[in-house]
Design a protein around this motif. Structure first.
Motif, short mmCIF file in Angstrom:
data_model
loop_
_atom_site.label_atom_id
_atom_site.label_comp_id
_atom_site.label_asym_id
_atom_site.label_seq_id
_atom_site.Cartn_x
_atom_site.Cartn_y
_atom_site.Cartn_z
N ALA A 114 82.71 -1.05 64.03
CA ALA A 114 81.64 -1.32 64.99
C ALA A 114 82.14 -2.48 65.84
O ALA A 114 82.83 -3.37 65.33
CB ALA A 114 80.37 -1.72 64.25
N ALA A 115 81.84 -2.45 67.11
CA ALA A 115 82.34 -3.52 67.98
C ALA A 115 81.39 -3.76 69.14
O ALA A 115 80.55 -2.91 69.47
CB ALA A 115 83.72 -3.13 68.52
N GLY A 116 81.53 -4.94 69.73
CA GLY A 116 80.73 -5.27 70.91
C GLY A 116 81.44 -4.73 72.14
O GLY A 116 82.65 -4.85 72.25
N PHE A 198 79.21 -14.43 66.36
CA PHE A 198 79.55 -13.63 67.53
C PHE A 198 80.05 -14.61 68.59
O PHE A 198 79.97 -15.83 68.41
CB PHE A 198 78.33 -12.84 68.00
N GLU A 199 80.55 -14.10 69.68
CA GLU A 199 81.25 -14.94 70.66
C GLU A 199 80.31 -15.65 71.63
O GLU A 199 79.21 -15.21 71.88
CB GLU A 199 82.23 -14.06 71.47
N VAL A 215 85.19 -5.91 71.27
CA VAL A 215 85.56 -7.00 70.35
C VAL A 215 84.87 -6.82 69.01
O VAL A 215 83.67 -6.49 68.93
CB VAL A 215 85.21 -8.36 70.99
N GLY A 216 85.67 -7.01 67.96
CA GLY A 216 85.11 -6.87 66.60
C GLY A 216 85.71 -7.90 65.67
O GLY A 216 86.28 -8.88 66.13
N MET A 217 85.56 -7.64 64.38
CA MET A 217 86.03 -8.59 63.37
C MET A 217 86.86 -7.89 62.30
O MET A 217 86.87 -8.30 61.14
CB MET A 217 84.81 -9.29 62.73
N THR A 240 78.27 -1.12 69.30
CA THR A 240 76.95 -1.34 68.66
C THR A 240 76.10 -2.34 69.44
O THR A 240 74.92 -2.50 69.16
CB THR A 240 77.16 -1.90 67.23
N ASN A 241 76.70 -3.06 70.39
CA ASN A 241 75.92 -3.96 71.24
C ASN A 241 76.76 -4.27 72.47
O ASN A 241 77.98 -4.09 72.46
CB ASN A 241 75.57 -5.25 70.51
N ALA A 253 73.64 -10.79 70.08
CA ALA A 253 74.22 -9.82 69.16
C ALA A 253 73.72 -10.17 67.75
O ALA A 253 73.57 -11.33 67.42
CB ALA A 253 75.74 -9.91 69.21
N VAL A 258 73.79 -3.93 64.81
CA VAL A 258 75.07 -3.24 64.52
C VAL A 258 74.83 -2.12 63.52
O VAL A 258 75.26 -0.98 63.70
CB VAL A 258 76.10 -4.26 63.95
C1 LIG Z 1 80.92 -5.54 64.31
C2 LIG Z 1 80.81 -6.35 65.56
C3 LIG Z 1 79.89 -6.14 66.56
C4 LIG Z 1 80.12 -7.14 67.50
N1 LIG Z 1 79.54 -7.44 68.67
C5 LIG Z 1 79.99 -8.52 69.38
O1 LIG Z 1 79.45 -8.83 70.45
N2 LIG Z 1 81.04 -9.28 68.94
C6 LIG Z 1 81.62 -8.96 67.76
N3 LIG Z 1 82.63 -9.70 67.30
N4 LIG Z 1 81.16 -7.88 67.04
N5 LIG Z 1 81.60 -7.39 65.85
#
Ligand SMILES: Cc1cc2[nH]c(=O)nc(N)n2n1
Length: 282
Positions: A114-116, A198-199, A215-217, A240-241, A253, A258
């Motif tokens: 999942a990522a932004g 989140f950032e 962007v994710g983790m 997811t956002n 976020a 998410v």
């Molecule tokens: C899983 C996930 C979802 C987001 N959204 C975001 O804005 N920034 C992140 N790092 N992440 N990571």
């Protein structure tokens, strides 16, 4: 790094001694995407705590088990829940399941996350096929391959210019077309930050400047580890956002969002991954 080749072999042997199938495809299920693992036929589940030398997963929404079974008749092994740097695991520990997959006999890795969405054309619920990544954490030398290299896994200095297999990306695009969802399936650049926060707006503006689309983790360290031991990689992000890139925008976020988007997109993601897996066995 205490996970030597032998350690990973012990984890792999524990699994090989207990499963009858010999999967060639490994799947890492991202946040809220565990239903791909749930959907397997003839499932055999191994909670991570049960597998020798595996860390225990601690994130809400991550069940933390390795699931073997058939996806549309194709034998696969799925990580239902993964390990994240923000939980306190070093990157090599987060990525060690990929080495275990390799020693089980896997040749292809499908990594999902999942990522932004940073690319302004993306909507929540879209899919971004990863065409490349920016290893932001690696810029400071924080890398899963740090420390002594074991040539039995791969070379000391592995190339990363072809990390994401172009044939698999094309298959992903074709599957999206067949499913009539090519309007929500993109190809872009992913980056992984350590999290857990989140950032900031400034950080997101900077990432946008260097060409990041999502962007994710997670994922980057798993892909680096996969390429090091010569697995063929396909990866995609579920958006997811939408990242907040303006100070005037007061959205925030959050993890619940998410998870909700992940749940809502289950059926579509399952179909997407299933069709790709079938194409891989052609
Ligand atoms: C899983 C996930 C979802 C987001 N959204 C975001 O804005 N920034 C992140 N790092 N992440 N990571």
């Amino acid at each position: 790094n205490t996970y030597t080749f032998e350690t990973a072999q012990e984890s792999a042997q524990y699994l090989l001694d207990r499963v009858k199938i010999r999967p060639k495809i490994g799947i890492i299920c991202g946040s809220g995407m565990g239903s791909i693992a749930e959907s397997l036929v003839d499932k055999q589940c191994f909670p991570y705590e049960e597998i020798p030398h595996f860390p225990a997963s601690t994130v809400k929404g991550h069940t933390g088990q390795m699931v073997f079974g058939y996806l549309q008749g194709v034998p696969v092994m799925c990580m239902q829940g993964r390990f994240h740097y923000y939980e306190g695991y070093p990157l090599w520990k987060c990525a060690m399941p990929v080495r275990v997959m390799k020693l089980v006999g896997v040749t292809h890795l499908i990594a999902t996350n999942a990522a932004g969405g940073l690319n302004p054309t993306y909507q929540v619920g879209d899919i971004m096929i990863v065409k490349d990544h920016v290893n932001m954490m690696g810029f400071a030398g924080n890398n899963p391959l740090q420390g002594p290299n074991d040539d039995r896994f791969g070379p000391r200095f592995p190339p990363m210019n072809k990390a994401y297999n172009t044939v698999l990306m094309e298959i992903g695009r074709q599957v999206a077309q067949e499913m009539g969802i090519d309007d929500i399936v993109h190809k872009g650049v992913y980056t992984c930050l350590g999290g857990p926060n989140f950032e900031t707006v400034a950080e997101l503006k900077m990432l946008r400047m260097v060409g990041v689309d999502a962007v994710g983790m997670s994922t980057v360290h798993e892909v680096i580890t996969a390429r090091h031991c010569d697995l063929t990689v396909f990866a995609f992000s579920l958006i997811t956002n939408l990242c907040v890139t303006e100070y005037e925008d007061h959205g925030e976020a959050n993890h619940e969002e998410v998870m909700d988007v992940g749940k809502a997109r289950q059926p579509l993601l399952q179909e997407f991954v299933s069709r790709i897996v079938i194409r891989l066995t052609d």
